[in-house]
Design a protein around this motif. Sequence first.
Motif, PDB file in Angstrom:
ATOM      1  N   TYR A  90       0.835  -1.195   0.000  1.00 39.30           N
ATOM      2  CA  TYR A  90       0.000   0.000   0.000  1.00 39.30           C
ATOM      3  C   TYR A  90       0.877   1.255   0.000  1.00 39.30           C
ATOM      4  O   TYR A  90       1.828   1.349   0.770  1.00 39.30           O
ATOM      5  CB  TYR A  90      -0.895   0.029   1.235  1.00 39.30           C
ATOM      6  CG  TYR A  90      -1.940  -1.061   1.273  1.00 39.30           C
ATOM      7  CD1 TYR A  90      -3.206  -0.859   0.728  1.00 39.30           C
ATOM      8  CD2 TYR A  90      -1.669  -2.292   1.865  1.00 39.30           C
ATOM      9  CE1 TYR A  90      -4.174  -1.856   0.764  1.00 39.30           C
ATOM     10  CE2 TYR A  90      -2.630  -3.295   1.903  1.00 39.30           C
ATOM     11  CZ  TYR A  90      -3.882  -3.065   1.349  1.00 39.30           C
ATOM     12  OH  TYR A  90      -4.834  -4.056   1.385  1.00 39.30           O
ATOM     13  N   ASP A  91       0.516   2.204  -0.838  1.00 44.15           N
ATOM     14  CA  ASP A  91       1.170   3.507  -0.876  1.00 44.15           C
ATOM     15  C   ASP A  91       0.440   4.434   0.104  1.00 44.15           C
ATOM     16  O   ASP A  91      -0.678   4.874  -0.157  1.00 44.15           O
ATOM     17  CB  ASP A  91       1.112   4.073  -2.293  1.00 44.15           C
ATOM     18  CG  ASP A  91       1.722   5.466  -2.406  1.00 44.15           C
ATOM     19  OD1 ASP A  91       2.319   5.931  -1.414  1.00 44.15           O
ATOM     20  OD2 ASP A  91       1.600   6.077  -3.480  1.00 44.15           O
ATOM     21  N   THR A  92       1.085   4.747   1.212  1.00 42.07           N
ATOM     22  CA  THR A  92       0.435   5.560   2.245  1.00 42.07           C
ATOM     23  C   THR A  92       0.203   7.003   1.813  1.00 42.07           C
ATOM     24  O   THR A  92      -0.500   7.745   2.497  1.00 42.07           O
ATOM     25  CB  THR A  92       1.267   5.559   3.548  1.00 42.07           C
ATOM     26  OG1 THR A  92       2.587   6.034   3.260  1.00 42.07           O
ATOM     27  CG2 THR A  92       1.352   4.165   4.140  1.00 42.07           C
ATOM     28  N   LYS A  93       0.790   7.416   0.705  1.00 41.76           N
ATOM     29  CA  LYS A  93       0.612   8.785   0.211  1.00 41.76           C
ATOM     30  C   LYS A  93      -0.355   8.846  -0.966  1.00 41.76           C
ATOM     31  O   LYS A  93      -0.362   9.823  -1.726  1.00 41.76           O
ATOM     32  CB  LYS A  93       1.969   9.379  -0.181  1.00 41.76           C
ATOM     33  CG  LYS A  93       2.973   9.438   0.965  1.00 41.76           C
ATOM     34  CD  LYS A  93       2.454  10.244   2.143  1.00 41.76           C
ATOM     35  CE  LYS A  93       3.477  10.294   3.256  1.00 41.76           C
ATOM     36  NZ  LYS A  93       3.003  11.056   4.429  1.00 41.76           N
ATOM     37  N   SER A  94      -1.192   7.826  -1.108  1.00 40.72           N
ATOM     38  CA  SER A  94      -2.178   7.833  -2.179  1.00 40.72           C
ATOM     39  C   SER A  94      -3.094   9.051  -2.043  1.00 40.72           C
ATOM     40  O   SER A  94      -3.574   9.364  -0.952  1.00 40.72           O
ATOM     41  CB  SER A  94      -3.017   6.555  -2.135  1.00 40.72           C
ATOM     42  OG  SER A  94      -4.118   6.635  -3.024  1.00 40.72           O
ATOM     43  N   ALA A  95      -3.356   9.728  -3.166  1.00 38.58           N
ATOM     44  CA  ALA A  95      -4.249  10.889  -3.160  1.00 38.58           C
ATOM     45  C   ALA A  95      -5.704  10.483  -3.332  1.00 38.58           C
ATOM     46  O   ALA A  95      -6.595  11.318  -3.179  1.00 38.58           O
ATOM     47  CB  ALA A  95      -3.853  11.852  -4.282  1.00 38.58           C
TER      48      ALA A  95
END
Length: 392
Positions: A90-95
């Motif tokens: 998971y990309d924790t900086k997903s917009a």
Amino acid sequence: MRHTRTLLLLCCLLLPFIVLKAQQPQTAKLKVAVFAPVYLDSVFTGDTFRPANSNSLPRYMLPGLDFYNGVMLAIDSLNTEQVPVQVLFYDTKSATVPLENMLESPEMNGTSLIIASFNARNEVKPVADYALRNNIPLLSSTYPNDGGVEGNPFFVLLNPTLRTHCEGLYRYLQRIYPTSSMVMFRKKGAAEDMIQSIFGEMARNTQGVPLKIKTVELPDSFTTAQVTGYLDSNRQNIVICGSLNETFGLSLTRSLNEARSSYRSIAAGMPTWDALKDIDKGIEIIYSTPYNYLRTDKEGLSFTTKYRNRYAGRPSDMAFKGFESMYHFTKLLVKHQSALINNLSDNSFKLFNEFNVQPVRISAANPMPAYLENKKLYFVRKIDGQIKSVSP
């Protein structure tokens, strides 16, 4: 290297998460979720790659991306060994997908281990709370901050807090220089108050002879003469930098270097010194780190070669951390299954570092740990960019 990484980012973008399955005979698979700040949405519009600078990726992406690269290489090794594991990334900086939505996604059901590379304090507690509700060990691999977590025996800080570093440095100096007189130079500030307080607590509670430390508060801009006024020209001086401030630390060691013909000194500093260029110019320094990546031993050379072959570059410490966290603790998960949380100090699958995970209790009256923390530290001695020794 840029084009290879771009392909990896495209692969990640296909979903809010990427599922990586080991290639092995059909068997019950354990599930590991990895959270890291990759900032995909900052360089993609849909499937279109759009970095602000077409010649390179933004620098703020590189730490999380290299952690991910290390994780990917660990998955390659686990695949080769036919380890039964499924990995969610998971990309924790997903917009587009909030962190809370990632945690509550159906794909997270049945997760046995969470590995995280945080870079913001407000991200820690939501993931830690989820881990506690579901009795899942959460390994915070890179961020040395508890994020306000309390009463959570499933939250594990692999990168120790400032308190642990200060306590470790005190014991190290006590062991190596038990009778030396020392000077701690600090500046005004809350962090500096905390550092001085920890050293004071250690002096009061030690079972051995307390260190003799004189504390001196210097102004933000100080001269070499203000430093040497507290040094002894007739013996070696042990100087402690009681500040995390990089400018202060560099100014202090620069003053010691300027005065080295008249005053022999060794400077003991904070863990942030690991990444400071020229901090050890002309002066021997000591600092602590939980991560001892030599790059010249068998495991270090092997990983560097794998990384170069895959990404055409040199691995950063974040790549090493991603690889080590994924490989070492997944192997422990397979070995210990649901008992992993009680066996995190098992070094059976050591790659680069040993881990000594211990409960942290804020109050003696409360038997419940606030969280777990890696207490293993290595003490590095350097001068002019060259490591003289590394010791536990």
